[in-house]
Design a protein around this motif. Structure first.
Motif, PDB file in Angstrom:
ATOM      1  N   SER A  28     -41.723  30.217 -24.462  1.00  0.00           N
ATOM      2  CA  SER A  28     -43.178  30.113 -24.359  1.00  0.00           C
ATOM      3  C   SER A  28     -43.920  31.427 -24.573  1.00  0.00           C
ATOM      4  CB  SER A  28     -43.553  29.554 -22.975  1.00  0.00           C
ATOM      5  OG  SER A  28     -42.998  28.278 -22.773  1.00  0.00           O
ATOM      6  N   THR A  29     -43.200  32.541 -24.671  1.00  0.00           N
ATOM      7  CA  THR A  29     -43.865  33.847 -24.695  1.00  0.00           C
ATOM      8  C   THR A  29     -44.898  33.964 -25.807  1.00  0.00           C
ATOM      9  OG1 THR A  29     -41.929  34.927 -23.752  1.00  0.00           O
ATOM     10  CG2 THR A  29     -43.521  36.323 -24.871  1.00  0.00           C
ATOM     11  N   LYS A  30     -44.521  33.606 -27.020  1.00  0.00           N
ATOM     12  CA  LYS A  30     -45.407  33.764 -28.177  1.00  0.00           C
ATOM     13  C   LYS A  30     -46.377  32.600 -28.339  1.00  0.00           C
ATOM     14  CE  LYS A  30     -43.518  37.634 -29.381  1.00  0.00           C
ATOM     15  NZ  LYS A  30     -44.249  38.911 -29.274  1.00  0.00           N
ATOM     16  N   GLY A  31     -46.118  31.513 -27.666  1.00  0.00           N
ATOM     17  CA  GLY A  31     -47.015  30.363 -27.779  1.00  0.00           C
ATOM     18  C   GLY A  31     -46.689  29.448 -28.942  1.00  0.00           C
ATOM     19  N   VAL A  32     -46.038  29.983 -29.981  1.00  0.00           N
ATOM     20  CA  VAL A  32     -45.621  29.168 -31.126  1.00  0.00           C
ATOM     21  C   VAL A  32     -44.141  29.407 -31.378  1.00  0.00           C
ATOM     22  CG1 VAL A  32     -47.896  29.182 -32.196  1.00  0.00           C
ATOM     23  CG2 VAL A  32     -46.258  30.964 -32.792  1.00  0.00           C
ATOM     24  N   ILE A  33     -43.502  28.429 -32.014  1.00  0.00           N
ATOM     25  CA  ILE A  33     -42.069  28.515 -32.268  1.00  0.00           C
ATOM     26  C   ILE A  33     -41.770  27.809 -33.581  1.00  0.00           C
ATOM     27  CG2 ILE A  33     -41.484  26.376 -31.047  1.00  0.00           C
ATOM     28  CD1 ILE A  33     -38.997  27.820 -29.967  1.00  0.00           C
ATOM     29  N   ARG A  34     -40.689  28.207 -34.240  1.00  0.00           N
ATOM     30  CA  ARG A  34     -40.330  27.604 -35.516  1.00  0.00           C
ATOM     31  C   ARG A  34     -39.182  26.625 -35.327  1.00  0.00           C
ATOM     32  NH1 ARG A  34     -38.346  31.522 -40.153  1.00  0.00           N
ATOM     33  NH2 ARG A  34     -36.322  31.029 -39.205  1.00  0.00           N
TER      34      ARG A  34
END
Length: 273
Positions: free
Chosen positions: A174-180
């Motif tokens: 969740s740190t970056k808010g987005v994930i691939r």
């Protein structure tokens, strides 16, 4: 008969003497214990309400509440011992003398306590974050003095000791808010490259969880004798990782069937010996 009566009389006198000397203290100790436990519960609830209203960090709240509750219970125990006539100085001396043995016996608990402090200071994750640690993946529900509670994606509660957790690798999703979301699709080499890529791209563009402000990749990753492998990379929010994953799998199969994209043909190898 007289001996029995004398024994009964002596026991009765001893009971009366004990009740006279210690009855009041025992009653007072029980009253102190009852009122003290109620008061500790009330203080803990009040402190929780105050921290919530003042927007104290959710990561810190369970830790502080556990610490305050434990400290108050120790003080209550000392107060009851004093009420019963036990010298608190002797009581503290006994605790101090036993401290080393208790410390050795509770090395794991002390390590977990230190780990909890480190987690709260350096904040590798917060309450609500989706993390992977110790072989488990889930949302952080609470960070307490000795352990951290995760709720997995299938709604199971996992309790992880803070000691090992603070010294091991942690993946914070969740740190970056987005994930691939990365997936690989293998199709037969008899399929047209452009048609296959367009088919995959149609599913990616239609995915409701794919971020519209990000570029998504559809790339040929490997060419084999009878097949081609496509790398599909789709950006989404951290909270919708699994929704995106399963949406792509299901709808890719449907789109391939609709567009006539075929699987690799089996090959038969014949050798002469």
């Amino acid at each position: 008969m007289e001996n029995a009566q004398e024994s009964a009389q002596r026991i009765y006198e001893q009971v009366i003497t004990f009740a006279t000397l210690y009855g009041g203290r025992i009653v007072l100790a029980i009253l102190t214990l009852t009122v003290g436990l109620w008061l500790i519960g009330w203080i803990t609830r009040l402190l929780s309400t105050i921290m919530t209203r003042r927007h104290v960090d959710r990561d810190v709240q369970p830790f502080l509440l556990s610490l305050v509750n434990g400290t108050l219970r120790v003080l209550l125990l000392l107060s009851i011992a004093s009420t019963l006539g036990v010298a608190t100085t002797s009581f503290v001396a006994i605790i101090g003398a036993a401290g080393l043995a208790v410390g050795l016996a509770l090395q794991g608990s002390l390590a977990n306590f230190a780990g909890g402090v480190l987690i709260l200071i350096f904040k590798p994750f917060r309450v609500g974050d989706l993390i992977s640690a110790q072989g488990f993946t889930g949302h952080v529900e609470a960070i307490r003095i000795f352990d951290t509670t995760l709720v997995t994606l299938d709604n199971k509660t996992i309790i992880l000791p803070n000691g090992p957790l603070s010294t091991s690798a942690i993946t914070n999703i969740s740190t970056k808010g987005v994930i691939r979301v990365d997936q690989v699709y293998t199709v037969g080499s008899q399929n047209d490259i452009d048609i296959t890529a367009a088919s995959i791209r149609a599913v990616v563009d239609a995915c409701p969880y794919a971020l519209k402000d990000r570029d998504h990749d559809v790339l040929i990753a490997r060419l084999n004798a009878n097949s081609r492998e496509y790398d599909v990379r789709v950006w989404t929010k951290s909270d919708t990782y699994w929704e995106t994953h399963y949406y792509l799998l299901e709808n890719m199969a449907r789109q391939f069937g609709k567009d006539g994209i075929q699987a690799p043909k089996p090959q038969l190898y014949v050798t002469n010996e």
